[in-house]
Every structure is written in C-alpha cells, then in structure tokens.
Design a protein around this motif. Structure first.
Motif, PDB file in Angstrom:
ATOM      1  N   VAL A 103       0.840  -1.195   0.000  1.00  0.00           N
ATOM      2  CA  VAL A 103       0.000   0.000   0.000  1.00  0.00           C
ATOM      3  C   VAL A 103       0.877   1.247   0.000  1.00  0.00           C
ATOM      4  O   VAL A 103       0.682   2.186  -0.777  1.00  0.00           O
ATOM      5  CB  VAL A 103      -0.937  -0.004   1.228  1.00  0.00           C
ATOM      6  CG1 VAL A 103      -1.629   1.354   1.405  1.00  0.00           C
ATOM      7  CG2 VAL A 103      -1.976  -1.121   1.098  1.00  0.00           C
ATOM      8  N   GLY A 104       1.873   1.257   0.885  1.00  0.00           N
ATOM      9  CA  GLY A 104       2.752   2.419   0.967  1.00  0.00           C
ATOM     10  C   GLY A 104       3.511   2.683  -0.311  1.00  0.00           C
ATOM     11  O   GLY A 104       3.644   3.834  -0.735  1.00  0.00           O
ATOM     12  N   ARG A 133       5.315  12.830   4.032  1.00  0.00           N
ATOM     13  CA  ARG A 133       4.167  12.996   3.135  1.00  0.00           C
ATOM     14  C   ARG A 133       3.379  11.700   3.023  1.00  0.00           C
ATOM     15  O   ARG A 133       2.143  11.708   3.021  1.00  0.00           O
ATOM     16  CB  ARG A 133       4.643  13.432   1.745  1.00  0.00           C
ATOM     17  CG  ARG A 133       5.244  14.828   1.692  1.00  0.00           C
ATOM     18  CD  ARG A 133       5.831  15.115   0.324  1.00  0.00           C
ATOM     19  NE  ARG A 133       4.820  15.128  -0.717  1.00  0.00           N
ATOM     20  CZ  ARG A 133       5.091  15.007  -2.012  1.00  0.00           C
ATOM     21  NH1 ARG A 133       6.335  14.818  -2.412  1.00  0.00           N
ATOM     22  NH2 ARG A 133       4.113  15.047  -2.895  1.00  0.00           N
ATOM     23  N   LEU A 134       4.090  10.584   2.946  1.00  0.00           N
ATOM     24  CA  LEU A 134       3.426   9.288   2.861  1.00  0.00           C
ATOM     25  C   LEU A 134       2.582   9.033   4.098  1.00  0.00           C
ATOM     26  O   LEU A 134       1.421   8.598   4.003  1.00  0.00           O
ATOM     27  CB  LEU A 134       4.473   8.193   2.689  1.00  0.00           C
ATOM     28  CG  LEU A 134       3.966   6.744   2.738  1.00  0.00           C
ATOM     29  CD1 LEU A 134       2.956   6.495   1.632  1.00  0.00           C
ATOM     30  CD2 LEU A 134       5.133   5.778   2.631  1.00  0.00           C
ATOM     31  N   GLU A 135       3.133   9.300   5.269  1.00  0.00           N
ATOM     32  CA  GLU A 135       2.393   9.079   6.510  1.00  0.00           C
ATOM     33  C   GLU A 135       1.146   9.954   6.568  1.00  0.00           C
ATOM     34  O   GLU A 135       0.086   9.513   7.028  1.00  0.00           O
ATOM     35  CB  GLU A 135       3.298   9.359   7.705  1.00  0.00           C
ATOM     36  CG  GLU A 135       4.376   8.302   7.911  1.00  0.00           C
ATOM     37  CD  GLU A 135       5.341   8.668   9.023  1.00  0.00           C
ATOM     38  OE1 GLU A 135       5.053   9.639   9.758  1.00  0.00           O
ATOM     39  OE2 GLU A 135       6.377   7.986   9.155  1.00  0.00           O
ATOM     40  N   ARG A 136       1.268  11.192   6.096  1.00  0.00           N
ATOM     41  CA  ARG A 136       0.110  12.093   6.110  1.00  0.00           C
ATOM     42  C   ARG A 136      -0.997  11.564   5.204  1.00  0.00           C
ATOM     43  O   ARG A 136      -2.177  11.566   5.570  1.00  0.00           O
ATOM     44  CB  ARG A 136       0.531  13.500   5.665  1.00  0.00           C
ATOM     45  CG  ARG A 136      -0.647  14.476   5.560  1.00  0.00           C
ATOM     46  CD  ARG A 136      -0.176  15.869   5.164  1.00  0.00           C
ATOM     47  NE  ARG A 136       0.521  15.884   3.884  1.00  0.00           N
ATOM     48  CZ  ARG A 136      -0.101  15.879   2.716  1.00  0.00           C
ATOM     49  NH1 ARG A 136      -1.422  15.821   2.650  1.00  0.00           N
ATOM     50  NH2 ARG A 136       0.598  15.921   1.598  1.00  0.00           N
ATOM     51  N   VAL A 137      -0.619  11.091   4.004  1.00  0.00           N
ATOM     52  CA  VAL A 137      -1.613  10.579   3.063  1.00  0.00           C
ATOM     53  C   VAL A 137      -2.280   9.324   3.621  1.00  0.00           C
ATOM     54  O   VAL A 137      -3.511   9.166   3.553  1.00  0.00           O
ATOM     55  CB  VAL A 137      -0.957  10.288   1.698  1.00  0.00           C
ATOM     56  CG1 VAL A 137      -1.931   9.572   0.776  1.00  0.00           C
ATOM     57  CG2 VAL A 137      -0.497  11.593   1.053  1.00  0.00           C
ATOM     58  N   GLY A 142      -7.134   6.859   6.372  1.00  0.00           N
ATOM     59  CA  GLY A 142      -7.425   5.798   7.316  1.00  0.00           C
ATOM     60  C   GLY A 142      -6.710   4.502   6.992  1.00  0.00           C
ATOM     61  O   GLY A 142      -7.146   3.425   7.402  1.00  0.00           O
ATOM     62  N   LEU A 143      -5.595   4.601   6.270  1.00  0.00           N
ATOM     63  CA  LEU A 143      -4.816   3.414   5.874  1.00  0.00           C
ATOM     64  C   LEU A 143      -3.489   3.325   6.628  1.00  0.00           C
ATOM     65  O   LEU A 143      -2.593   2.587   6.231  1.00  0.00           O
ATOM     66  CB  LEU A 143      -4.539   3.446   4.369  1.00  0.00           C
ATOM     67  CG  LEU A 143      -5.740   3.282   3.434  1.00  0.00           C
ATOM     68  CD1 LEU A 143      -5.358   3.629   1.996  1.00  0.00           C
ATOM     69  CD2 LEU A 143      -6.299   1.865   3.511  1.00  0.00           C
ATOM     70  N   GLU A 144      -3.364   4.064   7.729  1.00  0.00           N
ATOM     71  CA  GLU A 144      -2.076   4.143   8.413  1.00  0.00           C
ATOM     72  C   GLU A 144      -1.601   2.799   8.961  1.00  0.00           C
ATOM     73  O   GLU A 144      -0.396   2.604   9.166  1.00  0.00           O
ATOM     74  CB  GLU A 144      -2.117   5.188   9.539  1.00  0.00           C
ATOM     75  CG  GLU A 144      -3.119   4.903  10.649  1.00  0.00           C
ATOM     76  CD  GLU A 144      -4.467   5.549  10.399  1.00  0.00           C
ATOM     77  OE1 GLU A 144      -5.143   5.894  11.389  1.00  0.00           O
ATOM     78  OE2 GLU A 144      -4.851   5.707   9.226  1.00  0.00           O
ATOM     79  N   ASN A 145      -2.515   1.868   9.194  1.00  0.00           N
ATOM     80  CA  ASN A 145      -2.117   0.554   9.703  1.00  0.00           C
ATOM     81  C   ASN A 145      -1.935  -0.474   8.594  1.00  0.00           C
ATOM     82  O   ASN A 145      -1.686  -1.660   8.877  1.00  0.00           O
ATOM     83  CB  ASN A 145      -3.161   0.045  10.708  1.00  0.00           C
ATOM     84  CG  ASN A 145      -3.255   0.920  11.947  1.00  0.00           C
ATOM     85  OD1 ASN A 145      -2.236   1.422  12.433  1.00  0.00           O
ATOM     86  ND2 ASN A 145      -4.459   1.122  12.443  1.00  0.00           N
ATOM     87  N   GLU A 146      -2.051  -0.052   7.346  1.00  0.00           N
ATOM     88  CA  GLU A 146      -1.987  -0.991   6.231  1.00  0.00           C
ATOM     89  C   GLU A 146      -0.903  -0.647   5.221  1.00  0.00           C
ATOM     90  O   GLU A 146      -0.864  -1.207   4.130  1.00  0.00           O
ATOM     91  CB  GLU A 146      -3.359  -1.051   5.538  1.00  0.00           C
ATOM     92  CG  GLU A 146      -4.469  -1.535   6.471  1.00  0.00           C
ATOM     93  CD  GLU A 146      -5.841  -1.500   5.823  1.00  0.00           C
ATOM     94  OE1 GLU A 146      -6.186  -2.484   5.151  1.00  0.00           O
ATOM     95  OE2 GLU A 146      -6.566  -0.502   5.993  1.00  0.00           O
ATOM     96  N   GLY A 147      -0.006   0.273   5.582  1.00  0.00           N
ATOM     97  CA  GLY A 147       1.023   0.707   4.650  1.00  0.00           C
ATOM     98  C   GLY A 147       1.937  -0.405   4.186  1.00  0.00           C
ATOM     99  O   GLY A 147       2.445  -0.371   3.058  1.00  0.00           O
TER     100      GLY A 147
END
Length: 256
Positions: A103-104, A133-137, A142-147
């Motif tokens: 995902v990331g 920037r990646l973390e912000r996106v 709501g995908l922060e746990n799926e990167g």
C-alpha cells in the motif's frame, strides 16, 4: 448597504462542449462550471454521456466543438499527460493499482511521479520528506495501519480507496472521480465519502456517481445529463424534485 464579495472564478468550465462518434453525438452543448473548492456531481441514466464528458475534460477524447477552460487557460486540445502536469487528476471506474506492491509503495509511486516506480524503490533510503508525506496521506485515508500490506491482498473496498488515494497524492487542483463508490459494500462507502470531503477543502472535485445518497451527502451542485445534454442543474434537493429528472432518472423523489 455592504458590498457582496464576488463569486470566485470557476476552476473548470466547459462551454458548449460536444463530442461525436461517427453519426452519434454523445455529448451535446454541455456547459458546466466547477468551483476551486467544491464538489460538483454529474448524474444521469446509463448512456447519458457522463463518462464521455469526463473523457473529454481529461483529454482522452477530442471534442467536436466547444471549449474547456482549466485554471484560466484554454485546455481544449491538451493531452492527458499535459493536463495532469497542470493539476488535473482523474480516477477511473476500474480500480487501477499495483497489486504486487505494498500500500505504501503504491502511494510512493504517486508521490514521486517524476520518477519511475523502480527508480523510486532504489532510492527509498533517501531522507527527503517523502516519508512524512506518505504518513500524512495514509493517515488522511485511514490506511495508516496498512502501509506495509500487499495491495492485492486488500478487500475490494480498500483497494478502491487506495486507488483514489494515489490520485489524491498527486495534489491536484481538480480531481475527477468516475463512480468512486461503484461496487462497494455499504461499510466501504463511508470512508470514501470522508476522504472526498477532506480533499474538497483544498481542491475542486468533479464526480460521476450513481449512488444518490453519496451525491446528496457530498455535492454542492449537481448537473443531470440525459441524451448527452444538460437536463437540469442546481443543488441536490432542487434537482431531486425536478419533474424532468424524476421522469428521466430518479423515479420517486427522496424525502418527498
């Protein structure tokens, strides 16, 4: 008596736009205007010309007549890549991601659009603000746990959300979304609505959508197409009660 502030100039305007395929005129003299921070929806029955209009605006088909103005410039004859560089980004009905990347890394490819995906992966160690920037996106979607998950392993709804996120990561001035909630389960629709609402605080959004609950929730203005032409335009509550729209598309009006 106070002076009223002038209306902001449209970010996008089509003027008497027409597209013909052989002897069939798929879009007929369509004029719409999208504000710089507004959600404008295009609805209508199948075959109304919605996707053809999107294809013309995004440079994939050439209009027979009329003009397209984006950010104050005539872009009627611009190719899709040139429009993208000017800040017009478009997603499609069919979900398009790199299923074998995480995902990331799907988002990294979008964030570094001036590099090829494989050049990017070779340069992952560079500390140039890309990770922030990646973390912000990821957080915004709501995908922060799926990167770190393989994109192809996501559910369809999450893949669709990721596809929209990679388009948003381009930081467009105008975002074109072609049926963003098509095929989504009910529980997957709300995250897409929330993301579009956030994005509309910083860019214009033009969307084609069949889910009228989504249109009602998001759109500040709605254009109804029928037979390739504009049938009606206005706020959703007005459009949904227009007798012509009810007969051509909606059926029984909502909240009648």
């Amino acid at each position: 008596m106070g002076c009223q502030a002038p209306e902001p100039a449209p970010l996008l305007a089509t003027i008497d736009l027409a597209v013909r395929f052989g002897g069939f005129e798929a879009v007929r003299d369509v004029s719409i205007a999208v504000g710089p921070r507004a959600v404008h929806a295009v609805i209508g029955p199948n075959g109304a010309g919605k996707t053809t209009l999107f294809n013309a605006i995004s440079g994939f088909v050439k209009p027979m007549r009329g003009s397209i103005v984006f950010a104050g410039a005539d872009v009627t004859d611009h190719a899709p890549d040139r429009l993208a560089r000017l800040g017009l980004a478009r997603s499609f009905q069919i979900c398009s991601i790199f299923p074998n990347l995480t995902v990331g890394d799907n988002i990294r490819v979008a964030l570094t659009r001036d590099l090829s995906g494989w050049q990017l992966l070779r340069r992952r160690g560079r500390s140039d603000g890309l990770d922030a920037r990646l973390e912000r996106v990821l957080r915004e979607a709501g995908l922060e746990n799926e990167g770190g998950r393989r994109a192809g392993d996501l559910s369809y709804g999450r893949r669709r959300l990721l596809e929209i996120v990679t388009t948003i990561a381009l930081e467009p001035k105008l975002l074109l979304l072609d049926e963003p909630t098509a095929g989504l389960a009910r529980e997957d629709v709300a995250p897409v609505i929330a993301l579009i609402r956030k994005v509309a605080t910083r860019c214009g959004v033009l969307l084609v959508e069949h889910n009228l609950s989504v249109v009602e929730s998001l759109a500040t203005r709605v254009t109804v197409l029928a037979g390739g032409a504009v049938l009606c335009e206005g706020p959703y509550r007005e459009v949904a009660r227009d007798a012509r729209v009810i007969a051509a598309y909606i059926g029984t009006p909502r909240n009648a």
